[in-house]
Design an enzyme around this catalytic site. Structure first.
Site, PDB file in Angstrom:
ATOM      1  CG  ASP A  45      40.621  45.453  38.094  1.00  0.00           C
ATOM      2  OD1 ASP A  45      41.737  45.630  37.576  1.00  0.00           O
ATOM      3  OD2 ASP A  45      40.425  44.753  39.099  1.00  0.00           O
ATOM      4  CG  ASP A  63      45.581  43.067  36.339  1.00  0.00           C
ATOM      5  OD1 ASP A  63      45.203  42.599  37.409  1.00  0.00           O
ATOM      6  OD2 ASP A  63      46.116  42.386  35.436  1.00  0.00           O
ATOM      7  CD  GLU A  93      47.980  43.133  40.778  1.00  0.00           C
ATOM      8  OE1 GLU A  93      47.801  42.099  41.428  1.00  0.00           O
ATOM      9  OE2 GLU A  93      47.875  43.174  39.535  1.00  0.00           O
ATOM     10  CG  HIS A 137      40.845  39.391  43.082  1.00  0.00           C
ATOM     11  ND1 HIS A 137      41.440  40.610  43.354  1.00  0.00           N
ATOM     12  CD2 HIS A 137      41.285  39.027  41.866  1.00  0.00           C
ATOM     13  CE1 HIS A 137      42.193  40.950  42.322  1.00  0.00           C
ATOM     14  NE2 HIS A 137      42.115  40.019  41.401  1.00  0.00           N
ATOM     15  CG  ASP A 138      44.865  38.198  42.699  1.00  0.00           C
ATOM     16  OD1 ASP A 138      44.067  37.488  42.059  1.00  0.00           O
ATOM     17  OD2 ASP A 138      45.321  39.277  42.268  1.00  0.00           O
TER      18      ASP A 138
HETATM   19  C1  NOJ Z   1      46.403  40.425  38.875  1.00  0.00           C
HETATM   20  C2  NOJ Z   1      44.975  40.147  39.162  1.00  0.00           C
HETATM   21  O1  NOJ Z   1      44.629  40.668  40.401  1.00  0.00           O
HETATM   22  C3  NOJ Z   1      44.793  38.654  39.060  1.00  0.00           C
HETATM   23  O2  NOJ Z   1      43.554  38.209  39.529  1.00  0.00           O
HETATM   24  C4  NOJ Z   1      45.021  38.262  37.636  1.00  0.00           C
HETATM   25  O3  NOJ Z   1      45.008  36.865  37.521  1.00  0.00           O
HETATM   26  C5  NOJ Z   1      46.364  38.775  37.108  1.00  0.00           C
HETATM   27  N1  NOJ Z   1      46.669  40.102  37.537  1.00  0.00           N
HETATM   28  C6  NOJ Z   1      46.372  38.757  35.620  1.00  0.00           C
HETATM   29  O4  NOJ Z   1      45.516  39.757  35.127  1.00  0.00           O
END
Ligand code: NOJ
Length: 562
Positions: free
Chosen positions: A98, A200, A259, A332-333
């Site tokens: 990541d 990210d 992302e 995970h989000d």
């Molecule tokens: C996206 C990530 O997947 C998330 O977990 C994170 O809080 C934010 N970006 C900030 O890095």
């Protein structure tokens, strides 16, 4: 058909903090992951995406990095990491790291320098602005984690920008030295043998010049506004990505996924068109908003299959010829997919398999999030104290403690949408703490672990796990799963998502019932000629005469032809 490994691969995401603890401190670690590699091999995945393991004060569980070239103490050492990489490679699995480079931690050495004085050489590594004459913020952007996106720093009396928490200052990509430093850091990992990078919020690295305040109708003076239009898919993002590609990525054989919240199909084509040399695929977010009202993520509204299908279909069609889709329903989000889009009660196993069928038979690269392969579910902690996620806690403070919103309705929204749904420890067995740790887990285990766990799944030939194993194995055998053209059927159906995939003279028909009631489908005659069943989520096959009726959450994939 332009074949590539990353189009044919299946990726498995590990959230290291919650995967497997090896030393009893209640926090997952690298040795824990190493002890579970045989499990991943058994599942059959090609790539592991590891959420951040770098040094971090863990304000946002590792997405706030204080040293990009070392490992977080709780997770182990660089030697452990090397052992993990070797263990994966021995099993033919690639490692995707990541890359969190929109921001660093405020505890990174660069930021310590940067904040120390206005003329420090690192000042310009971050985004500093003076406040207004009456102490106003530099602009009205709000942080994605609530409150203003600016923090006043006493040392120099200026504000720094943080789109996420105040411990995640945004890096200033306008600065060529910063970009060069990041390129070197990326090369450091690729030289060590890393095979892939998940980037990210990579579409936030270029902000509109002048950082203008957002103007929305009805916005009161001083009121905060999202501001995303000024930093998502910004003016120089493609230039930066092409530069990164030229300077680093193109020198290695590396799989990339960006992302990109707020990216449209058109944006995604720009990011992923192979001729443009940026990224291979992106995580788009449109379908993750299918249950958000005008108030955003926490304003939960019911989703419909029509809404979900419309979005997924648009992306299938939009990236059919140029670009590439990544396929996910959770990570995970996000809350657990079986709780959100399936049924985590009576039809948990069947609906988890139905959703898996969708993810593995659309066109694109499927991503599995840890625990998805055993049908792990959302959790409903009764107390706010049981939650650890900074996004949840900040939002609660803003809405309830400061804003006076009703506790119960906000807690309900957390139960449905909170990120900690995905972050409860991996459920390995029915022993204490689900076999995740011998200590006290950093986040409570989902109480359903006695019923839903890996040991149980491996002992049951009809489990969600073996269905995933089968889908992954099918992908190895049938190029149509990666490359077949997608065509939608029954576009108006309320409960059935149906489509074909076609590659040369081979055609598959996919039928998915998203409801808990039987549904009858009427398909054109030429699609009724079934040659073979490729996979289905019910143990028994319907007889030829009953093929037109799908049982609750039934999924069927047929090869067509005479
Ligand atoms: C996206 C990530 O997947 C998330 O977990 C994170 O809080 C934010 N970006 C900030 O890095």
């Amino acid at each position: 058909m332009n074949r590539a490994f990353w189009k044919e691969a299946v990726v498995y995401q590990i959230y290291p903090r919650s995967f497997q603890d090896s030393n009893g401190d209640g926090i997952g670690d690298l040795q824990g992951i190493i002890s579970r590699l045989d499990y991943l091999q058994k599942l059959g995945v090609d790539v592991v995406w590891l959420s951040p393991v770098y040094k971090s004060p863990n304000d946002d569980n590792g997405y706030d990095i204080s040293d990009y070239e070392d490992i977080m103490d709780e997770f182990g050492t660089l030697r452990d990491w090397e052992e993990l990489l070797a263990g994966l490679h021995e099993r033919g699995i690639k490692l995707m790291m990541d890359l969190v480079i929109n921001h660093s931690s405020d505890e990174h050495a660069w930021f310590a320098e940067s904040r120390s004085s206005k003329d420090n050489p690192y000042r310009d590594y971050y985004i500093w602005r003076p406040g207004g004459p009456n102490g106003e913020l530099p602009n009205n952007w709000s942080s994605i984690f609530s409150g203003p996106a600016w923090e006043l720093d006493e040392a120099t009396g200026e504000y720094y920008l943080h789109l996420f928490s105040r411990k995640q200052p945004d890096l200033n990509w306008e600065n060529p030295q910063l970009r060069e430093a990041l390129h070197k850091m990326i090369a450091f990992w690729l030289d060590k043998g890393v095979d892939g990078l998940r980037m990210d919020v990579i579409n936030m690295i270029s902000k509109v010049e002048g950082l203008p305040s957002a103007h929305h109708e009805g916005l009161a003076p001083g009121e905060l506004a999202g501001g995303g239009e000024y930093y998502m898919n910004g003016p120089r993002v493609h230039e930066y990505l092409q530069e990164m590609n030229r300077e680093v990525l193109s020198k290695y054989d590396v799989m990339t996924v960006g992302e990109t919240p707020g990216a449209s199909v058109e944006d995604a084509i720009l990011y992923t068109d192979e001729d443009r040399h940026e990224l291979q695929m992106v995580f788009q977010f449109e379908h993750m908003d299918v249950d958000s009202g005008p108030g955003g993520k926490w304003n939960v509204i019911p989703w419909t299959l029509k809404g979900l299908r419309e979005i997924l279909h648009k992306w299938q069609v939009g990236l059919a010829d140029r670009g590439w889709n990544s396929l996910y329903l959770n990570n995970h989000d996000q809350p657990r997919m079986v709780s959100r889009f399936g049924n985590d009660g009576e039809y948990r196993v069947i609906s988890a398999k139905m959703l898996a069928t969708l993810l593995h038979t659309l066109k694109g690269t499927p991503y599995i999030y840890q625990g998805e392969e055993i049908g792990m579910t959302n959790v409903k902690f009764p107390l706010l104290e049981d939650y650890k996620d900074i996004e949840i806690l900040n939002m609660y403070r803003e809405k309830v403690t400061e804003g006076g919103a009703d506790h119960d309705s906000i807690l309900q929204a957390i139960h449905i949408k909170g990120r900690d749904n995905a972050r409860t420890p991996m459920q390995w067995d029915a022993t204490d703490n689900a076999g995740f740790t011998e200590g006290t887990p950093w986040l409570k285990v989902n109480p359903r672990y006695t019923e839903i766990n890996v040991e149980q799944a491996l002992a049951d030939s009809d489990s969600v796990f073996y269905y995933y194993q089968k889908l992954i194995a099918l992908r190895k055998k049938h190029l149509i799963m990666a490359y077949g053209d997608y065509e939608l059927l029954l576009p108006e159906h309320e409960d059935i998502y149906a489509y074909t995939r076609t590659l040369e003279d081979e055609q598959w028909l996919v039928l998915l019932n998203f409801s808990e009631t039987p549904q009858t489908v009427e398909l054109p005659a030429e699609l009724a000629a079934v040659k073979e069943t490729i996979i289905g989520n019910y143990p028994d096959e319907p007889s030829a005469g009953d093929r037109g009726t799908l049982r609750p959450y039934e999924a069927r994939v047929y090869r067509l032809g005479n």
